[in-house]
Each structure stands twice: as C-alpha cells, then as structure tokens.
Design a protein around this motif. Sequence first.
Motif, PDB file in Angstrom:
ATOM      1  N   LEU A 142       0.823  -1.207   0.000  1.00  0.00           N
ATOM      2  CA  LEU A 142       0.000   0.000   0.000  1.00  0.00           C
ATOM      3  C   LEU A 142       0.860   1.260   0.000  1.00  0.00           C
ATOM      4  O   LEU A 142       0.489   2.263  -0.631  1.00  0.00           O
ATOM      5  CB  LEU A 142      -0.934  -0.011   1.213  1.00  0.00           C
ATOM      6  N   ARG A 146       0.490   4.415  -2.554  1.00  0.00           N
ATOM      7  CA  ARG A 146       0.397   5.816  -2.118  1.00  0.00           C
ATOM      8  C   ARG A 146       1.417   6.686  -2.862  1.00  0.00           C
ATOM      9  O   ARG A 146       1.111   7.804  -3.276  1.00  0.00           O
ATOM     10  CB  ARG A 146       0.663   5.913  -0.615  1.00  0.00           C
ATOM     11  N   ALA A 149       0.211   7.294  -6.362  1.00  0.00           N
ATOM     12  CA  ALA A 149      -0.844   8.308  -6.376  1.00  0.00           C
ATOM     13  C   ALA A 149      -0.249   9.699  -6.208  1.00  0.00           C
ATOM     14  O   ALA A 149      -0.671  10.665  -6.873  1.00  0.00           O
ATOM     15  CB  ALA A 149      -1.845   8.025  -5.258  1.00  0.00           C
ATOM     16  N   GLU A 150       0.748   9.801  -5.349  1.00  0.00           N
ATOM     17  CA  GLU A 150       1.416  11.092  -5.118  1.00  0.00           C
ATOM     18  C   GLU A 150       2.096  11.600  -6.381  1.00  0.00           C
ATOM     19  O   GLU A 150       1.978  12.786  -6.736  1.00  0.00           O
ATOM     20  CB  GLU A 150       2.436  10.930  -3.993  1.00  0.00           C
ATOM     21  N   LEU A 161      -7.609   3.720  -9.612  1.00  0.00           N
ATOM     22  CA  LEU A 161      -7.293   2.663  -8.657  1.00  0.00           C
ATOM     23  C   LEU A 161      -8.357   1.580  -8.710  1.00  0.00           C
ATOM     24  O   LEU A 161      -9.543   1.834  -8.484  1.00  0.00           O
ATOM     25  CB  LEU A 161      -7.197   3.225  -7.233  1.00  0.00           C
ATOM     26  N   LEU A 169      -9.720   1.680   2.555  1.00  0.00           N
ATOM     27  CA  LEU A 169      -8.813   2.719   2.093  1.00  0.00           C
ATOM     28  C   LEU A 169      -9.055   4.001   2.876  1.00  0.00           C
ATOM     29  O   LEU A 169     -10.204   4.332   3.199  1.00  0.00           O
ATOM     30  CB  LEU A 169      -9.012   2.979   0.590  1.00  0.00           C
ATOM     31  N   LEU A 173      -5.720   8.747   0.620  1.00  0.00           N
ATOM     32  CA  LEU A 173      -5.493   8.069  -0.654  1.00  0.00           C
ATOM     33  C   LEU A 173      -6.677   8.270  -1.589  1.00  0.00           C
ATOM     34  O   LEU A 173      -6.503   8.575  -2.782  1.00  0.00           O
ATOM     35  CB  LEU A 173      -5.247   6.570  -0.427  1.00  0.00           C
ATOM     36  N   GLN A 176      -6.805  11.335  -3.690  1.00  0.00           N
ATOM     37  CA  GLN A 176      -5.873  11.421  -4.816  1.00  0.00           C
ATOM     38  C   GLN A 176      -6.319  10.591  -6.019  1.00  0.00           C
ATOM     39  O   GLN A 176      -5.693  10.642  -7.072  1.00  0.00           O
ATOM     40  CB  GLN A 176      -4.474  10.975  -4.370  1.00  0.00           C
TER      41      GLN A 176
END
Length: 300
Positions: A142, A146, A149-150, A161, A169, A173, A176
């Motif tokens: 995970l 993350r 996604a960043e 996702l 979740l 997160l 994003q």
Amino acid sequence: MNKVLVVGSINMDLVAQVGQYPRLGETLLGQSFATYHGGKGANQAVAAARLGAQVTMIGRVGDDAFGRELTSALKNEGINTDWIKVSPATASGIAMITLAGSDNAIIVVPGANACLSPADIEAAESSFADADVVIAQLETPLATIRKAAELAQRHHKPFILNPAPAMRLDDALLDQVALLTPNEFELGMALGLPESEWRQALQQSPGKILMTAGSDGAWYCDAAGVLQQQRSFKVTALDTTGAGDTFNGALVAFWDLGLPEASRMACAAAALSVTKAGAQGGMPSKAQLLDFLAAQGGAA
C-alpha cells in the motif's frame, strides 16, 4: 493512442484440474495442469496494450525462470518493461489454483511483488511525467500505491485505482484517486460501507466511482448526480478469469473518450474476454473489439 502507466503485480498462475479436493494428507492424481501469465497489474497492462494503448509497466519479478518468462511475454505484447526490476534471491509471484468442477481454491504467494517499493516508484518518476493516465491495483504494498498516487498528482495525471483485493482505504489516498473501479464488495470494503449502500456511495462521488457489476455491466454517477448504467454485452462465457482486469485495461486504453464511452468499450472488451480460457488468453485486440461492437450494432 493513450500512454498508459501500470503500477502493479506480475504473477505466474499454476492451475491444476482435479476431480475432487484432496483431504488433509491425501495425494490425488490430477486431470490436467497448465501455467498462465497473470497478476492483476500485468493483466491490465496486456489488456490495454492489445487495445492499442502505449503501455509502460512498473513492477518486480524474481530472479528465476518465471520472472524471465513473464517479462519476456510482456515485451512481446509491446509493453515497455524498462521499469520491471528483478529482486535477487526472491521468487516471482505465483498463484496456485486448484479447480474441482465449478469450484476453485487459490493460494497466492506475492513473492517479488511484495518488494515493489516507494523507491522504485520514485526512480520511475519520468514515466509518470510521460503518461496520459496511471492505473494501479492492491496486489503490491500500500505504501507503494500511495507513492504512485502522489507522483500522478504531482504530474497532474489521472490516477485510476482498482481496489482489488478488497481492503479499507483511507481518505488521504481516496482524495488522490481520479476514479475508483471496484465491484460491489470491493466498494463496501474500500469505503467502510454496507454493500447495500452502493447507490448512495456513487451519488456522493459523481464521476469518481465506476462500479463493475458482472452481467449487469457497470454503474457510475454523472456530473449532474444521476445514476447511470452501462449495460453488459451478451456472450457465451467459457472462463470469467481476468474479466475485471480486461475491463480496467480497456477503460484506461480508451480513457480519452470520456467515462461513458470508455466504460462502454470496457464492458464490451470484458464480455469478449470471457469467451476464451485464461486471464490473458481471451483479451481482445482493438480490431476484434471493433468487429464485436459492429456486430452488436454498436450498442449494448
């Protein structure tokens, strides 16, 4: 042609067919055995590539024969594998699948997939800058998701996702994520809601959730807050393995067409995929998909 970046898992599926499941300590003779290329990340990458997308994949394999075969197969699909790294002294991810009649029992060993790290994502930042759309699943750590996604947000790229396997979740997160693509069970798990509240969940997040529903197609809420259904296409199903991954791969391949049309193409591709055996075996080419839609009169 969309540039698709896939962050995800790469597995070898080991499938044994038996007449019945063995009891504890019992040895049975099986009827057949086959290996298939799999892993949700690799499956979605293959689906998108066959439909004409320019695909790059970030992942990890082990320093073994499976890893070499899996990477070679992705290259043969036209996928950029520059960011698929080898984890020394680690086995490639596998899924051991026992089929008995219409039932199955599966053991997944993540192997090198568990080694895909945030540092791997940082190292591949240039691929985020070059992508049109980024997609990930939850078969890798995970913390790595993350970071993906960043970076997608940093480079102003939509982050899709597919929350499978299902897990809760956090809001940071979810904020994003441009689009979440769960089934009904995964949606409830991801948001911490009863499955019966899926309609409310979609209406509270217009355009941010596309829920797959098998033979019922897919559901989403448009910008006006109206619930919309993309109906499925009728086919004779042989093997439903990989239908969800085909759906997601098609969705990002046609992302530039907008959610209504991309979801229509995704439902059609998923329908075609279940007419052949294997997760990747039934994934259609763009020509096959267009021919199928033409035969359907262009509508579900």
